[in-house]
Structures are given as C-alpha cells and as structure tokens.
Design an enzyme around this catalytic site. Structure first.
Site, PDB file in Angstrom:
ATOM      1  CE  LYS C  86      23.559  23.094 -44.263  1.00 37.30           C
ATOM      2  NZ  LYS C  86      24.933  22.746 -44.732  1.00 37.30           N
ATOM      3  CB  SER C 161      27.242  23.331 -41.657  1.00 33.69           C
ATOM      4  OG  SER C 161      27.033  23.021 -43.030  1.00 33.69           O
ATOM      5  CB  SER C 185      28.717  20.843 -44.456  1.00 31.68           C
ATOM      6  OG  SER C 185      29.457  21.795 -43.746  1.00 31.68           O
TER       7      SER C 185
END
Lengths: 529, 103, 497
Positions: C86, C161, C185
């Site tokens: 990420k 997210s 997330s």
C-alpha cells in the site's frame, strides 16, 4: 523611572520562572538515536523521527527519563509514577512534526521546592525584612543573621523535546524583523529538554537570579546538562506581575524572554518591575503579552500580545506507551544522586569548621568545591589534624583568587592547570607560617600560574623569604634607632605616627623581607620601654 | 440539524490548521462539519460516570524506552532529499511572521 | 513463461515455492513476468501507482542464488513471492504518496519495518498500491491519482482505503499485498473483492514507517487469496520492533492451527448485528449460511451481545480525525511535500500548500479533529470517546469469556458503484461492523463466502479474535475455506495465458 527600592514600598512584584534545560550530557536525542552535539554541520544529526518524516515513530530515551527523575529528587519533588506524554499542537517551522511532545497535567516531577539563602546588600530588597528578628518567619521567608532564607515552590518539572534552529536571512544581523527568508536546521530538534516551573513565590530580581543560580549548581552537580546559558542549553523565562502592597489578587502578568545570563535575568526583571510600576502609577493597563529583554537598549519590547489563552489541542500521545514507574526504578535513580551543593556546604561547615558564608560560596562552583576538597585531602596527608587550620585560608583562596582567575579565563580547566592542590597547600602554608606575607602570597599565586612552578621554589628563587629571626631583626632595629636619635626623641615625646618611619627604615635595610609583625613588636618594646 | 459551528468558527479553525479556504469552501465545510458532528451525538448521550478512558489500546504495556545509544543519522544530502527549497545545508523557507508560541 | 498455465500472481505461495524448488522457473522469471503482467493487465484497473521492477529483480537474484546454493529453505517464508505494498508504506527510493498530491513527489529515504520484514522474508517487491488519500475513505475514490476499479466489475469500487491492495490480489496480479486498517480499510476491500484480508491485533505488526492516520487505530495486515497465504504473510511481517513503542512481543505462528478444524470451537454471533439497519438481505443470508456451515463442522454457535458497539461509529469519528489532524500537521511544505510557489511569507505558503496538497476528505478530517480537540469541546467528545473505548473493550472481554471467536458481516453490502455514495456520513456507514475492533484493538479478518444472491458480487464474513489470539480467527477462517474454497481470481482476470 523610579528606583526599585521606592517601588517596593508601594508594589509587591510577583515573579515565577520557567526554566528549560537541555540534557546535553546524554548521547542521543529524546525520541531517536541521533547524536546530541552542538555546532555540527546543519541537518547532519537528523533521521526520520526528528525530521518528522511521514511514518516515523518516537521511542523515549531511558537516560532522559532517569535524568528528569534525578532532577526531581534533587529539587524535593514528588515523583509521579503514572504519567503520559501529550502532543502540544501548533505549527511552527522549527518543529518538524508541528506538535511538540511534552507532558500533560501530570509531569514526572511535581510539588518540589528550593530554599534560597539571600545575604548581603541584596537581602534588603525584600520588603519587611527589617521587622523580623533572626529565626522569625513571615510568608515564605525566614530571617537569618546576614539576610534571609526564601522557600520557593516548584510546581513541576516535565519532560519534552527542543525545537530546531532558524537563522533569519535578508534582514539585519539574523533578526526576524526585516528578514525575507529563514534557514532551518533540525540538529537541535528532539534534544531532551526538561522544563521546571516555579510557583509565583519570588519577590525580587535577586531572588530570581539566586534561584536560577542554585538550580544551575544542582543540575551541574547531577551532571545532566552543561547548563550553558550562552549556548542556550539553560534558558529562563520570567512571569512578572505587580500588586499593591496589602492586596492578594494577582495583577496581569507579562512573560519575559531572552534573559540568557544571570545578569540579564536580574536586569530584565528589574526593568520590567519598574516599567509595570510606572504604567500602573500613571493609571495605565498592563496587557498580557510576551516581552523580549534587549540588554543593549536596556528595556523590554513587546513580542506578542495574547488576546486569549493559546489553544494547543493537547491530547495524550498515542504513539508512546504510558508510564508506570516502579519503586525499584525510582530507588535506582535515587542511588545515583550525588552530594548536592547544600549538603556539601553543610558538610564543609561540619568537617572543616568553615563559616556558613564560606561554605555556601565554596559550593557555588563545582570546580572550586572539588579543588578545595582536594587541597584539604593533600593538607591532611601532609599535616594530619593540623590541616584544619589551613581550611579557612584554602577556602578563601578558592572563593577569591581561584574563582576570579577562572572567571577571567573561562577556557581554563582547573584540573589541568599548573595550580595543583599540593601547590595551593604549599602557598597557604607559606603565608600561614610567616615565610611570606599575604601580599607576597598574591605574587606567588600569579607566579605559580605563569611559571608552572612550586610556590616553595618560587619563594626561594626570588628570595622572598621573610626574615623572622628575632636576633637578626633586633640588630637592624637597634641600628635604625641608633642612627635616628632625634626621631626617637620626637616619638617618645608623643609623635607616635613616626612608628611608620622606623618600620620603613628597617624594611629598607632588610630589602623588604623582614617580618613586619616582628619588626613592629621589637620597635614597640624598645621605644616604649 | 444543530448548528455546532458557524462559518466564522470554521474560518477560525482553518486559520489554526493553516488550510486556505475560499468563502464557498467555508460555507460547504460548515455544512459538512455540522452534519458529521451531529452524527457523533451517541458519544454525548452515554452515561460514562466513573468509566476510565483508554488512551492506549495496548493492554498493560508501559514504560517502553530505549537505551541512550547512537543509532545513526542521515547525511545532510539525504536529510534534504525532499526539501522543496534548500540553502547552505538547511531547509529554506519564506520569512516567518510571529513567534513560536510559548516555549 | 513456465510450463504452468497460471500466471505467478494467480498462484499460491506454496505453488510458487514448489515451482522454484523444483527449478520449473526461476525467481527472476517470477519477477519479470509479474511486472509484465501488471503492466498489461492493470492499465485500466489502476491498482498500482508505481512498479519496482529493479528492486524485484534484485530480490529475485538473491532468491535464485539461495536456490543455487541449496539454501532455499532458509530464504524466508515469502521467498520468491511477488508482493505489493500500500502506498502509505515507506520503501527506500520509491515514491510514498499516500495517493495525495501533497506527497506526489515524495521519495522515501527509509523503509517501513513491515516492508523490511517482508523483504527479509524473501518477498519480491512489485510496487506501490493505490488507496484513499491518506487512507481517508472506503472506496479508493479519494485517491488524488484516480480510483482503482473493482476487478469483479469495473463500474464498482474495490472498497478502501486499501483498495489497490485488494484489487491487485483479487485480480491475480500478486498473491500477497499489504494494507493498513484504521476502521476497516483491509477487511472491507477484501470483502468487496472477494479475498482474505487480515487486521491483526494492534501491536502485532510494527507501524514504523507506515504513514499514520489514526495512531491508536492503525494496524498493518496482509491480503491473500487463501487463509494459509495470509497466515504465511502475517508470519513474515509480524514481530516485535523496538522502533514502535506499541509493538508487542508476541511470537506466534499464524499457520499453527489452520488444519485443526472448528470441532469444539465456540463461535459468537451477534443477533443485533444481523438485524442492523442497512444490512442487505444478500449479505445477511451469506453470513447466516457461513455460521451454519461452521456449526455443521462441529462449532457451537453462541448468541452474544456487544451492547456498546452502537457507540463505536461515533467514537471512531472522534478519535480518528483527532489523531489524523495532529498526524497530518507535519505536511507543511517545509521539509517535504507539496510547496505552493511564489509566497513571500510562510503563513501564505502554508495555507496555499495545504489547501492544494490535501483533497476534500483530508481537509474535512483535519478540520474536524482540530475542532474536536479544542478547549471546551475536548471534554464533550474526545474524552468520552476514550471512555467509550473502555466500554467497547469490556464488551469484547465479556464476549470472549463465552466464545473463542465472533462471526459478523464485514460490510453491510457488496461493492457499490462509483459515485453512488456522495454524502460523507453515509460513506462512513460502510465501516459499521469493522470499526469497533480497531477501537478495542483486537484482531479481525474478512473471509470470502461466495457471491451475493442479488448482485452476484463477493461477500465476506468477519471473524473476530480476542487480542493476541489471532490464531483463533485463522482457525475458523481455514474451516470456512474448506467449505467455500480459496478465493477465486476475479473472473475477467482469470483467463489463463
């Protein structure tokens, strides 16, 4: 403006101090492993943590926590077992994270105090002291023989981190006013900092100065900071307000900054007290503001007006675990407490029979106190119990000559100087046994430093020994009296001032080496017979 | 919906967090924030008398510290790697107005 | 390309490592073929923001050297496995943008611990993955560089997210990706994309080097298509880190009891959750079915209550923004990040840089956090929210006296369409079942249980563990997987080369 003495009759100044000390003697910063070093090339002691890079996390330095607990124990504070770090949020470019990691309502050290000995001329600044007899107390002070003791409360000492440094360019002399740009160096960012806050217990600039001085002695004794006011590792802000004598409600305070020497602290507070008195007496208002002491212009200037209390959005730092200090930890720190200046002074009085005044001034500087002790140890080695007689002259040497010399030569390291404890003892001994006069002692002291030689050798080389042989002196005295029968007659007729003439003549014949005391005694016995 | 914040309040917050906003943005932000704050109401309706807060969800973990040992630093070049502007080994910024608050 | 028809990214860890060990292909081939495949197949989906082909090749060379030297067994649990990170995870010399214009040009001068541990375990770093800006969102729509598409349906969001991480794994571009989870997330995008996503107990994985959103809520975890791969990846990235004060010493093998089955396990079900407003029927049905399957495998279902869970949402939207406000203060145009040109005073530069550098959701959360922490307001919201955290933690403590693990929905619905949810407070409801776990700090994971009857899109169930007993949820997850099978690669990506 009016003089302080006059102002103090009408107004009572209320002073509190906030004193920041960088823990410069540690190896690394508060929350990262960067080296603590003053004067390194900019931004070379930085890492993700102290540059506030995204993703970096802080880890507290154990030695810093030990240091603040040490400071708390040495200033009679309660050590709080349960405390936390907080984030104090405000944006300023020298703060890499744009929040300062500090402590909240509960600091590591709470509710301490220091007792200040105020003596000499400055003691008279304390209003109402004259009404007290020695031993009597009023408020936070107790009258002593030569002044008073003030009990000054310490609200707290908390742990935090220092900011980076900014240099302002494009204006004049690195000043912020008129600058077009600033350069930011984060080497200092994250330096462990302890902030001590006093209760508003101080009443005179002298008390403030003494508090700062005493705290500095303690921190130096603890070895937690180099306490350099010049380099900014010890910094002091003062909060000052006035209230009319006899009233209890506090007046509006101003915060004074940039008092980066003991003199500036004293003079800045003195000026601010006088300024506030004048404003109030002219019917004006004191505004809550931050003022900057300008030692050159000798006045304080407004930096910032506070319309309301600043809102720093303080909240517990989620990245740092809370503290739950164990008794074991606190006791392990207590075991590291060195002898503190007050205790040392008490011991010097007890062990060497020094006066309170001498003992107190002897411990003002760690180096002179250490030197004195080394001298006493040397003297005891040589002379046994008789060494105690040398304590007073050795203390005087340390407090006066050595301290003055060190003040004039700040780069000198006493331990590495030509003045070894053994030489100091020799010097004091030479004066004590009358080999040289105390005036000659000053000359020998200077010579030891200049020539790196033993006092005995200097006295010998320069032929400075006093003649104390009564027989030899008597011969000279007889000769002088025989050569001046008219003067003898005048003296005996009542012109006793002529004694100085006879002493001078004897000294001249003996090339200044005659023991003045013996000369005087012999002259007196012969002339008065 | 309750008016928790006025546009003037929102302007004040924007100033504190240093985010520039147009008047339109202030108006929209005021609406958004009031709606969000409304949705936080359950928090204010709890009886929390005597409940200790949990600031750190880390159980009994306390006193986490490290030893006072150097662990390396960036070179000046790396420290300044992402600097928008630099000069003489430092981060260069336009002039600063005001002081750094209470320190 | 190797003899195996499947792309490497669609293989399991075991398949890749078996192929490497048998010298069917080399790690260098794995790296280069995976990079090529991402370049080709991710062009439209946009999971990756940056590829790290050179780093992957370097890492592969080390693995190949180990194979040649006969030391492959010691090369680490992720040896030769392509992994994506990420984009809030620092990796030296890569951009770490957090999908924000604020950090568009930011180059990491250091590496996050979780990334370092993955690389140490032999992972081949493929690149950095798209996300909601600074992790503020549940759809990856707030990325300043454009959204990631859901590999099951390009009209829909992948969740967020960590949407890029979930999409990359679901599309079979990589077997494993790392994400971070502050309120859901990892779990919600795993559910939307039909894969396994794990948010371990707070403190299991170091947060050092992962750009902070809500420091007391953030936790890093893996995405994978099988429970075993997720456990292997978590084994690699977990472990104590002296650079993170909230990191804990809990050496656990998350694969230890995957084969145990759920015989004798007590699994909690929360009736109030199953009846919650907004929970769609297709999701409810799948969750209920999963519970029955577990019962069928020998687990005992126990109804439990989490009475304070209803306050979790508001506590989260207090604590998250407060911490985020403070964490994002450092983006000020001085040391790094977007710097708006041409300002003669710093105040103006601050305001313009932060106005243009941050997107609307980031600005909203910063403003909200600053308000909630202000004098007078702190005692109305922030302090009570931390007290509510105590109550929620106590709820879980009580529940876990009765059960070993809790089963709930992950998200109230399957993946929604782009632009379908515009109102921020409605978007926040996506996290209604996941956030209480971040508040209490224990472990939670999303496990795929087939498709929703109405939307024909993946549905995940959430398994929740007591703190530091993450192995419990892995055990139940493996049992579910034995029924539903490992996650499939999303159909349109499943065609073999």
């Amino acid at each position: 403006m009016k003089k302080l003495e006059e102002i103090l009759r009408t107004w009572e100044p209320v002073i509190g101090l906030e004193i920041h000390a960088e823990l410069t003697t540690l190896n690394t910063k508060m929350f990262c492993g960067c080296k603590l070093e003053f004067g390194a090339p900019p931004n070379t002691h930085t890492c993700p943590v102290c540059l506030g890079l995204p993703g970096a996390l802080p880890v507290p330095n154990r030695a810093a926590i030990e240091s603040i607990v040490l400071a708390g124990l040495a200033t009679n504070c309660d050590i709080e077992k349960h405390s936390m770090f907080y984030r104090k949020n405000y944006m300023y470019p020298d703060m890499a994270k744009n929040f300062q990691t500090t402590q909240g309502p509960i600091a590591f050290c709470m509710r301490g105090h220091l007792d200040l000995d105020v003596d000499g001329a400055n003691a008279s600044e304390r209003y109402g002291l004259a009404d007290l007899k020695p031993g009597e107390s009023t408020g936070n002070i107790t009258r002593t023989e030569d002044g008073y003791v003030a009990h000054v409360g310490i609200t707290r000492i908390h742990m935090e981190e220092d900011a980076g440094k900014m240099v302002h360019i494009g204006g004049g002399e690195g000043r912020i006013a008129g600058a077009t740009h600033s350069l930011v160096d984060y080497n200092r960012a994250g330096t462990p900092l302890i902030e001590l806050v006093t209760e508003p217990d101080l009443r005179t600039p002298e008390e403030a100065r003494l508090f700062m001085q005493k705290l500095r002695q303690i921190y130096l004794a603890l070895g937690i900071s180099d306490c350099s006011m010049e380099e900014g590792s010890l910094r002091c802000d003062g909060n000052v307000s006035l209230r009319r004598r006899g009233t209890t409600e506090l007046g509006t305070k101003t915060e004074l900054k940039n008092m980066n020497s003991f003199k500036n602290l004293h003079d800045g507070l003195l000026y601010e007290i006088c300024r506030q008195a004048q404003v109030l007496e002219e019917g004006g208002t004191i505004y809550q503001e931050t003022r900057h002491w300008d030692p050159t212009a000798k006045r304080t200037i407004v930096m910032r007006v506070k319309e309301s209390a600043d809102d720093y959005r303080l909240f517990p730092e989620p990245d740092l675990a809370p503290y739950d200090l164990s008794d074991e930890f606190i006791e392990s720190v207590r075991a590291k407490l060195p002898e503190l200046p007050d205790d040392k002074a008490a011991r010097f009085q007890e062990q060497f029979g020094l006066s309170a005044y001498d003992a107190r001034h002897l411990v003002e500087h760690r180096s002179t106190a250490q030197f004195f002790e080394a001298c006493m140890s040397d003297a005891t080695h040589e002379a046994g119990d008789a060494a105690i007689k040398l304590a007073k002259p050795l203390a005087n040497l340390a407090i006066n000559d050595v301290a003055a010399w060190l003040n004039a030569n700040p780069d000198v390291v006493l331990d590495e100087s030509p003045l070894t404890p053994n030489r100091a003892v020799q010097l004091v001994q030479l004066v004590a046994d009358g080999t040289i006069s105390s005036k000659q002692g000053k000359e020998v002291f200077a010579a030891v430093l200049a020539d790196d030689a033993d006092p005995k050798a200097i006295v010998e080389d320069r032929g400075m020994q006093q003649v104390s042989d009564t027989g030899a002196i008597e011969a000279v005295v007889d000769a002088v009296l025989a050569e001046n029968p008219d003067k003898v007659e005048q003296y005996q007729g009542g012109k006793i001032g002529l004694i100085g003439f006879f002493v001078g003549q004897c000294m001249k014949r003996m090339q200044g080496k005659g023991n003045p005391q013996i000369i005087n005694e012999l002259l007196a016995s012969k002339l008065d017979a | 919906m309750t008016q928790h914040l006025t546009e003037s309040d929102v302007r004040g917050i924007a100033e504190y967090v240093r985010i520039g906003m147009t008047e339109d943005e202030v108006a929209q932000m005021t609406v958004d924030l009031n709606a969000i704050i409304d949705s936080l109401a359950p928090i204010t309706e709890y009886d929390l008398e005597g409940v200790e807060p949990t600031f750190h969800p880390i159980g009994a973990l306390t006193n986490v510290m490290c030893e006072d040992l150097e662990r390396g630093s960036f070179t000046q070049e790396v420290a300044l790697l992402n600097a928008p502007k630099q000069q003489d080994g430092c981060f260069l910024i336009p002039s600063v107005l005001g002081d750094g608050g209470d320190r | 390309m190797a003899a195996v028809g499947k792309p490497f990214g669609a293989m399991s860890i075991a398949e890749i490592q078996a192929g490497l060990a048998a010298k069917e292909f080399t790690a260098a081939e794995v790296a280069s073929a995976t990079i090529s495949r991402i370049e080709r197949d991710d062009a439209q989906m946009h999971a990756f923001l940056e590829l790290t082909a050179d780093m992957a090749a370097d890492a592969a060379a080390k693995v190949d050297a180990a194979i040649a030297a006969g030391t492959f067994a010691e090369a680490g649990p992720l040896a030769g496995v392509p992994v994506g990170f990420k984009d809030n995870m620092n990796l030296l010399d890569t951009h770490t943008t957090c999908s924000s214009n604020m950090l568009a040009n930011y180059v990491s001068p250091y590496t996050a611990t979780c990334v370092e541990y993955a690389l140490h375990a032999g992972a081949l770093p493929m690149g950095k993955l798209n996300m909601d800006e600074f992790a503020f969102g549940s759809s990856t729509e707030t990325s300043a560089f454009g959204p990631t598409l859901n590999p099951w349906d390009f009209q829909r969001v992948p969740g967020g997210s960590s949407g890029g991480s979930a999409a990359a794994v679901a599309a079979g571009l990589v077997p494993v990706a790392l994400g971070s989870d502050t309120g859901g997330s990892i779990r919600q995008p795993a559910s939307f994309c039909g894969i396994v996503g794990v948010k371990p107990t707070y403190g299991v994985v170091s947060r050092y080097g992962v750009v902070a959103f809500g420091s007391s809520l953030d936790q890093v975890g893996p995405f994978a298509r099988s429970v075993e791969d997720a456990a292997l990846a978590l084994n690699a990235i977990s472990g104590f880190d002296e650079r993170d004060c909230t990191s804990q010493r809990a050496d656990v093998d998350f694969t230890a009891n995957l084969a145990e089955g759920v015989q004798g396990m007590r699994i909690g079900v929360v009736p109030a959750f199953m009846e919650a407003d907004g929970l769609t029927e297709e999701v409810r049905a799948r969750v209920a079915e999963a519970a029955q399957k577990l019962e069928g495998l020998g687990a005992t279902l126990v109804d439990i209550e989490l009475p304070n869970a209803k306050a979790a949402m508001s506590a989260y939207y207090v604590l998250g923004p407060c911490e985020a406000f403070s964490n994002l203060a450092r983006f000020d145009s001085v040391r790094y990040g977007y710097c708006d040109p041409g300002h003669a005073d710093l105040g103006a530069q601050y305001e313009a840089s932060r106005a243009k550098g941050f997107g609307p959701e980031a600005r909203r959360r910063i403003m909200l956090g600053s308000y909630l922490l202000s004098a007078g307001v702190y005692d109305t919201y922030y302090y009570p929210a931390q007290q509510v955290r105590t109550l929620i933690t106590q709820d879980y403590d009580r529940a876990f006296q009765q059960v070993d693990c809790i089963l709930t929905p992950v998200s109230p619905r399957t993946a929604f369409k782009f632009g379908e949810i515009g109102d921020p407070t409605q978007m926040y409801l996506s996290d209604m079942f996941t956030i209480s776990i971040n508040i209490a700090g224990n472990g939670g994971m999303s496990v795929p249980v087939g498709l929703g009857a109405d939307t024909q899109l993946p549905v995940g169930v959430q398994l929740i563990s007591p703190a530091f007993k993450d192995v419990n949820m892995f055990r139940a997850a493996a049992a579910l997987e034995s029924v539903y099978g490992p996650a499939p690669v999303a159909p349109q990506f499943a065609k073999e080369d």
